[in-house]
Design a protein around this motif. Structure first.
Motif, PDB file in Angstrom:
ATOM      1  N   ALA A  87       0.850  -1.191   0.000  1.00 34.71           N
ATOM      2  CA  ALA A  87       0.000   0.000   0.000  1.00 34.71           C
ATOM      3  C   ALA A  87       0.882   1.237   0.000  1.00 34.71           C
ATOM      4  CB  ALA A  87      -0.915   0.009   1.222  1.00 34.71           C
ATOM      5  N   PRO A  88       0.447   2.318  -0.655  1.00 32.79           N
ATOM      6  CA  PRO A  88       1.231   3.556  -0.619  1.00 32.79           C
ATOM      7  C   PRO A  88       1.363   4.081   0.808  1.00 32.79           C
ATOM      8  CG  PRO A  88      -0.488   3.642  -2.302  1.00 32.79           C
ATOM      9  CD  PRO A  88      -0.767   2.440  -1.466  1.00 32.79           C
ATOM     10  N   ILE A  89       2.498   4.716   1.075  1.00 28.07           N
ATOM     11  CA  ILE A  89       2.759   5.307   2.385  1.00 28.07           C
ATOM     12  C   ILE A  89       2.726   6.822   2.225  1.00 28.07           C
ATOM     13  CG2 ILE A  89       4.429   5.509   4.269  1.00 28.07           C
ATOM     14  CD1 ILE A  89       5.485   2.738   3.442  1.00 28.07           C
ATOM     15  N   ALA A  90       1.788   7.450   2.911  1.00 26.73           N
ATOM     16  CA  ALA A  90       1.613   8.905   2.757  1.00 26.73           C
ATOM     17  C   ALA A  90       2.830   9.658   3.261  1.00 26.73           C
ATOM     18  CB  ALA A  90       0.359   9.359   3.493  1.00 26.73           C
ATOM     19  N   GLU A  91       3.415   9.202   4.371  1.00 28.37           N
ATOM     20  CA  GLU A  91       4.610   9.858   4.890  1.00 28.37           C
ATOM     21  C   GLU A  91       5.522   8.811   5.529  1.00 28.37           C
ATOM     22  OE1 GLU A  91       4.988  13.977   6.851  1.00 28.37           O
ATOM     23  OE2 GLU A  91       5.024  12.589   8.556  1.00 28.37           O
ATOM     24  N   LEU A  92       6.613   8.544   4.880  1.00 27.75           N
ATOM     25  CA  LEU A  92       7.636   7.633   5.387  1.00 27.75           C
ATOM     26  C   LEU A  92       8.731   8.453   6.043  1.00 27.75           C
ATOM     27  CD1 LEU A  92       8.910   4.735   5.479  1.00 27.75           C
ATOM     28  CD2 LEU A  92      10.038   5.332   3.316  1.00 27.75           C
ATOM     29  N   PRO A 130       6.617  10.928   0.775  1.00 24.64           N
ATOM     30  CA  PRO A 130       5.642   9.892   0.401  1.00 24.64           C
ATOM     31  C   PRO A 130       6.318   8.806  -0.425  1.00 24.64           C
ATOM     32  CG  PRO A 130       5.429  11.768  -1.054  1.00 24.64           C
ATOM     33  CD  PRO A 130       6.475  12.145  -0.036  1.00 24.64           C
ATOM     34  N   LEU A 131       5.749   7.607  -0.390  1.00 23.19           N
ATOM     35  CA  LEU A 131       6.329   6.502  -1.150  1.00 23.19           C
ATOM     36  C   LEU A 131       5.211   5.632  -1.695  1.00 23.19           C
ATOM     37  CD1 LEU A 131       8.814   4.879  -2.114  1.00 23.19           C
ATOM     38  CD2 LEU A 131       8.717   3.640   0.077  1.00 23.19           C
ATOM     39  N   ALA A 132       5.185   5.474  -3.006  1.00 28.59           N
ATOM     40  CA  ALA A 132       4.256   4.533  -3.632  1.00 28.59           C
ATOM     41  C   ALA A 132       4.914   3.152  -3.625  1.00 28.59           C
ATOM     42  CB  ALA A 132       3.905   5.001  -5.043  1.00 28.59           C
ATOM     43  N   GLN A 133       5.339   2.647  -4.779  1.00 28.98           N
ATOM     44  CA  GLN A 133       5.990   1.330  -4.803  1.00 28.98           C
ATOM     45  C   GLN A 133       7.505   1.439  -4.635  1.00 28.98           C
ATOM     46  OE1 GLN A 133       3.962   2.231  -7.499  1.00 28.98           O
ATOM     47  NE2 GLN A 133       2.117   1.118  -6.894  1.00 28.98           N
ATOM     48  N   ALA A 134       8.124   2.436  -5.279  1.00 26.09           N
ATOM     49  CA  ALA A 134       9.585   2.541  -5.228  1.00 26.09           C
ATOM     50  C   ALA A 134      10.005   3.930  -5.651  1.00 26.09           C
ATOM     51  CB  ALA A 134      10.224   1.489  -6.140  1.00 26.09           C
ATOM     52  N   THR A 185      14.389  13.464  -4.730  1.00 29.71           N
ATOM     53  CA  THR A 185      14.007  12.125  -5.159  1.00 29.71           C
ATOM     54  C   THR A 185      14.014  12.050  -6.673  1.00 29.71           C
ATOM     55  OG1 THR A 185      11.657  12.667  -5.168  1.00 29.71           O
ATOM     56  CG2 THR A 185      12.556  11.726  -3.141  1.00 29.71           C
ATOM     57  N   ALA A 186      14.294  10.871  -7.185  1.00 24.42           N
ATOM     58  CA  ALA A 186      14.311  10.684  -8.634  1.00 24.42           C
ATOM     59  C   ALA A 186      12.933  10.880  -9.236  1.00 24.42           C
ATOM     60  CB  ALA A 186      14.847   9.287  -8.975  1.00 24.42           C
ATOM     61  N   SER A 187      11.887  10.617  -8.461  1.00 24.93           N
ATOM     62  CA  SER A 187      10.522  10.779  -8.965  1.00 24.93           C
ATOM     63  C   SER A 187      10.042  12.215  -8.910  1.00 24.93           C
ATOM     64  CB  SER A 187       9.565   9.911  -8.152  1.00 24.93           C
ATOM     65  OG  SER A 187       9.427  10.442  -6.826  1.00 24.93           O
ATOM     66  N   GLY A 188      10.750  13.055  -8.157  1.00 31.79           N
ATOM     67  CA  GLY A 188      10.293  14.418  -7.945  1.00 31.79           C
ATOM     68  C   GLY A 188       9.363  14.564  -6.761  1.00 31.79           C
ATOM     69  N   ALA A 189       9.146  13.491  -5.988  1.00 29.97           N
ATOM     70  CA  ALA A 189       8.285  13.566  -4.807  1.00 29.97           C
ATOM     71  C   ALA A 189       8.887  14.534  -3.798  1.00 29.97           C
ATOM     72  CB  ALA A 189       8.127  12.180  -4.181  1.00 29.97           C
ATOM     73  N   PRO A 190       8.059  15.310  -3.080  1.00 28.07           N
ATOM     74  CA  PRO A 190       8.583  16.296  -2.120  1.00 28.07           C
ATOM     75  C   PRO A 190       9.260  15.627  -0.934  1.00 28.07           C
ATOM     76  CG  PRO A 190       6.203  16.092  -1.923  1.00 28.07           C
ATOM     77  CD  PRO A 190       6.587  15.302  -3.132  1.00 28.07           C
ATOM     78  N   VAL A 191      10.298  16.293  -0.425  1.00 26.17           N
ATOM     79  CA  VAL A 191      11.082  15.765   0.693  1.00 26.17           C
ATOM     80  C   VAL A 191      11.189  16.828   1.775  1.00 26.17           C
ATOM     81  CG1 VAL A 191      13.282  14.747   1.389  1.00 26.17           C
ATOM     82  CG2 VAL A 191      12.433  14.397  -0.939  1.00 26.17           C
TER      83      VAL A 191
END
Length: 867
Positions: free
Chosen positions: A816-821, A856-860, A836-842
């Motif tokens: 399941a996706p993790i909203a905040e890891l 946040p983290l979806a699959q990878a 992040t390589a995906s551009g997800a905020p950090v």
């Protein structure tokens, strides 16, 4: 199924095929072709242009594959009609690839001679009613045009060229024209378009579409015309190739296999690519052998019959410090390879043990010689791999498994390579295996990578693997996790096996799942953004390790006249058709993977003072460990090491003689028991209940009875951490010198694997948190802290460090996706920038414990930290 790869390589330059219009959607399956139902077709062709040669008075010969007729044409006139019916279809369906495809489309080959570059032709196909089914012009760089025949959905049959038929794949991929493709230059990611003819359009579109997916190299045969297409469509000449096996298959026992013949083989391969216009450095990855293995007792006879091989065998025994008397002989002339049936008394057990060790060594040495020849023919450091399919890592499988012809022989067994020994002997420059499992097992690549990277690191090699999209696609992001897992653990190469199309290499391709190219493109885009960090990165050497069992394999099923029940070749289910101690290796790793604790693997030869020095914690599951290795373990513990054993571990030496040096020193000794064959760990009966505080957990497989008595008390000097519900000790600890010995009196790994409470997004979840904590307890007690800690279990974060900074690959196995890891990183530098390589905020902030990151983290994903 995968043995047909040899045929793929024969097809290299392009077989001619027959296809249809309109096209069914990619992935659509039809009924098996029936020669009686296939239509009567008439086929003819004519030449429109022969390079710059005049067509006046030129005669042409036409052939339709497997048809009994031959045709002729003159100048630009039509050839005779080929009539396809009845017996012609029967012959066509019996020929490759149709005999393996056993589905539509039906594949044919139409060719014309003479041919030149280019040859422009026109082909026409009519049905039995005279209705035109195909009228098409084609531009060829050779003599062949492919035609495919299949139902059109209206009760009739359609015919198409290969290029026409392939449009359904490119539509499923959906690459947008002009869209910027991922650019990889250092990480090796390879796929292959398998051309079935010499049609420029088919090859240009096939290579061009794969290039749009962002592969760093595309595998092509040594053809000047195809090399030119590769340069135009990909923008470079980087390529790859594969052979099924080197000279001699797995050994140099045949007198015809000499250094000169090996050099000639390598030089011929390199010369074929030079002749086609490739530079040696354009070859970025070479598969030298696919799934090698050999059968006993057949191989015993081969060595007996070859004087040089027999001399090598006897010399190998001398190198182990043995004399004829040690193996029950009066002289070396009496010493021959010995199978399992003769390994009764100690001298014979010595001979049998080193017999099977010899074959793995001799094969690895031969492969090493072949690698050197290839490096000399191409360039030093050429990435060369051998693909292993013994996924648990066995080098010896007792019993008449797979295609062993001696099914009723008591010595029946299968041999393979010892991964660590193969690495030491440099049998390849890249260590390699494959998955062939669905995305529901994507997490298993972590286990493979830990073994491959451990063997590679000790020998200064690289590692990589085949990812099989054909078996993928059952989870969104599953193949992304597979690919990122390999590179995140330090792998340097991935080859997808293989795009196809399927009709040219049936049973092996993923063209019918062409939509997966979109997900591969996504993975390649992430890798391209992280490439400077990944390619230069090296995994910090773990201080916790698991012993890779070796000697124990020789004595599995010893009590059986004909061994049954173990299978490693192509067995991706590592809790089936195995033995308890090897299942435990995988399952203990799984528990530590879920706890996000990096783990290395060590081999028996590393059980020395120097070999053990890098490690602070070692898990041992194997019952058989050489006596000198046990002695070294004992001294390592006394010097401060932490040893963790399970039931029946460290109970015998390499020759299966009783040997419990550690247990005798620490007092944590069990009564002897037989190792357990595990047909399926999911069906093992419950062996008791483990008390975990107020909770109770079933345990499976045999329990160990602690010596010196069967009483419920532990040895006097031992501390009991866990008990069963019957008050018998389950986890004990004993101090020895500056170190300690933990012993699980059951199978903690299998019990942990069985504790899963279901699946989420097809991934197993709900594992016992208390048991996972106890499995990892010795590591915490040893004071080891992972370099990256996650606030969620089942999130894996392999770390690579380089002069550029750090790459942390984030692998979410929770389903399941993790909203905040939240991650806490202990790095040897203070990052100047992170993203992040995906551009997800950090989000980030520094604490005394290290850098804390939230995202946040979806699959990878890949977290990048710049120095």
């Amino acid at each position: 199924m995968r043995r047909r790869r040899a045929i793929l390589l024969v097809l290299g330059g392009g077989l001619l095929v027959l296809g249809l219009v309109p096209m069914p959607a990619a992935g659509q399956r039809a009924a098996r072709p029936d020669a009686k139902q296939l239509p009567v077709l008439q086929v003819r062709g004519r030449v429109l242009r022969l390079a710059d040669q005049p067509l006046q008075k030129k005669k042409f010969q036409w052939v339709l594959s497997h048809a009994s007729q031959r045709g002729q044409s003159v100048e630009d006139q039509w050839s005779d009609w080929f009539a396809l019916q009845g017996k012609d279809w029967e012959a066509i369906l019996k020929a490759y690839p149709n005999n393996y495809l056993r589905n539509y489309p039906v594949v044919l080959a139409l060719s014309v001679q003479p041919a030149a570059k280019p040859t422009e032709i026109e082909v026409e196909v009519k049905d039995g009613k005279g209705q035109v089914r195909l009228s098409q012009k084609a531009r060829l760089f050779g003599s062949r045009l492919g035609l495919l025949v299949f139902p059109d959905g209206s009760g009739n049959y359609a015919v198409a060229t290969q290029a026409q038929y392939n449009q359904r794949y490119w539509q499923a991929f959906g690459a947008k024209k002009g869209e910027e493709m991922p650019r990889l230059s250092r990480l090796i990611i390879v796929d292959r378009y398998i051309g079935g003819d010499d049609d420029y359009q088919a090859w240009e579109e096939g290579i061009g579409q794969l290039a749009q997916a962002g592969f760093s190299a595309i595998m092509v045969p040594p053809s000047e015309s195809i090399r030119e297409i590769l340069e135009r469509q990909q923008g470079n000449r980087r390529t790859s190739w594969a052979v099924y096996n080197p000279p001699g298959y797995a050994f140099a026992f045949d007198p015809k296999i000499t250094p000169a013949s090996i050099a000639q083989w390598a030089n011929d391969l390199a010369a074929s690519y030079r002749k086609a216009g490739f530079a040696p450095e354009d070859m970025v990855l070479l598969a030298m052998s696919d799934e090698p293995g050999w059968y006993y007792p057949r191989m015993f006879q081969v060595v007996r019959e070859q004087p040089a091989a027999l001399a090598s065998f006897r010399q190998y025994l001398r190198q182990q410090g043995l004399q004829p008397q040690d193996v029950g002989a009066r002289s070396w002339e009496e010493v021959f390879p010995l199978g399992r049936s003769g390994a009764k008394e100690l001298p014979a057990r010595r001979l049998h043990y080193w017999t099977v060790r010899f074959y793995a060594w001799a094969s690895a040495k031969h492969f090493g010689d072949c690698v050197q020849a290839l490096e000399k023919a191409f360039y030093p450091g050429l990435p060369v791999f051998t693909n292993w399919n013994f996924f648990a890592g066995r080098f010896y499988v007792p019993g008449p498994v797979a295609n062993n012809p001696d099914k009723q022989h008591p010595d029946a067994a299968m041999g393979g390579h010892d991964w660590f020994e193969f690495a030491r002997l440099r049998g390849g420059t890249v260590l390699w295996t494959e998955d062939w499992f669905s995305d529901a097992q994507a997490y298993q690549w972590s286990f493979y990578c830990a073994k491959l990277s451990s063997a590679a690191r000790g020998a200064g090699l690289a590692f990589g693997g085949y990812v099989i999209p054909r078996t993928a696609g059952d989870r969104q992001g599953g193949i992304l996790q597979k690919v990122l897992c390999i590179f995140g653990h330090g792998g340097q190469a991935v080859k997808y096996f293989v795009f196809g199309p399927e009709y040219n290499f049936p049973g092996n391709c993923y063209s019918e799942k062409a939509h997966l190219l979109r997900e591969l493109r996504q993975a390649h885009a992430l890798l391209a953004r992280a490439e400077p960090f990944l390619h230069a990165g090296r995994k910090p050497a773990p201080q916790a390790a698991i012993l890779m069992p070796r000697s124990a394999q020789v004595w599995d099923c010893r009590e059986m006249e004909i061994a049954r029940g173990i299978s490693d070749a192509t067995n991706t289910q590592l809790n089936r058709a195995t033995v308890d101690y090897l299942a435990e290796v995988f399952d203990l790793y799984l528990a530590l993977q879920h706890a996000n604790i990096p783990v290395a693997f060590v081999e028996e030869d590393e059980l020395t003072a120097a070999g053990l020095k890098p490690y602070r914690v070692l898990y041992v599951t194997a019952p058989n460990v050489p006596r000198e290795g046990q002695a070294a373990l004992l001294e390592w513990v006394r010097s401060g090491g932490t040893l963790v054993t399970i039931s029946n571990a460290l109970t015998a030496d390499r020759y299966d003689e009783p040997c419990q040096l550690v247990a005798e020193a620490t007092g944590l000794r069990e009564e002897p028991r037989q190792r357990l064959l595990v047909a399926n760990a999911a069906t093992l009966p419950q062996a008791g209940t483990l008390l975990l505080g107020e909770a109770k957990l079933p345990v499976y497989g045999p329990r160990g009875a602690m010596s010196p008595s069967a009483a419920s008390t532990a040895p006097p000097a031992a501390k009991v951490h866990l008990r069963f519900s019957d008050d018998k000790p389950a986890l004990l600890e004993a101090a020895l010198g500056q170190g300690r010995h933990f012993h699980f009196a059951f199978l903690p790994g299998i019990s942990y694997w069985r504790s899963a409470q279901g699946t989420q997004d097809r991934l197993p979840v709900g594992f016992s948190e208390p048991l996972r904590q106890w499995i990892a307890y010795p590591i915490r007690q040893a004071g080891l802290t992972p370099p990256v800690r996650a606030n969620r279990p089942l999130v894996e974060t392999p770390l690579l460090l380089s002069d550029k900074g750090a790459a942390v690959t984030l692998l979410n196995w929770t389903g399941a996706p993790i909203a905040e890891l939240e991650l806490t990183l202990a790095l040897p530098f203070r990052p100047q920038r992170l993203w992040t390589a995906s551009g997800a905020p950090v989000q980030q902030h520094h604490t005394p414990a290290g850098l804390v990151v939230r995202l946040p983290l979806a699959q990878a994903d890949i977290l990048l930290l710049e120095r």
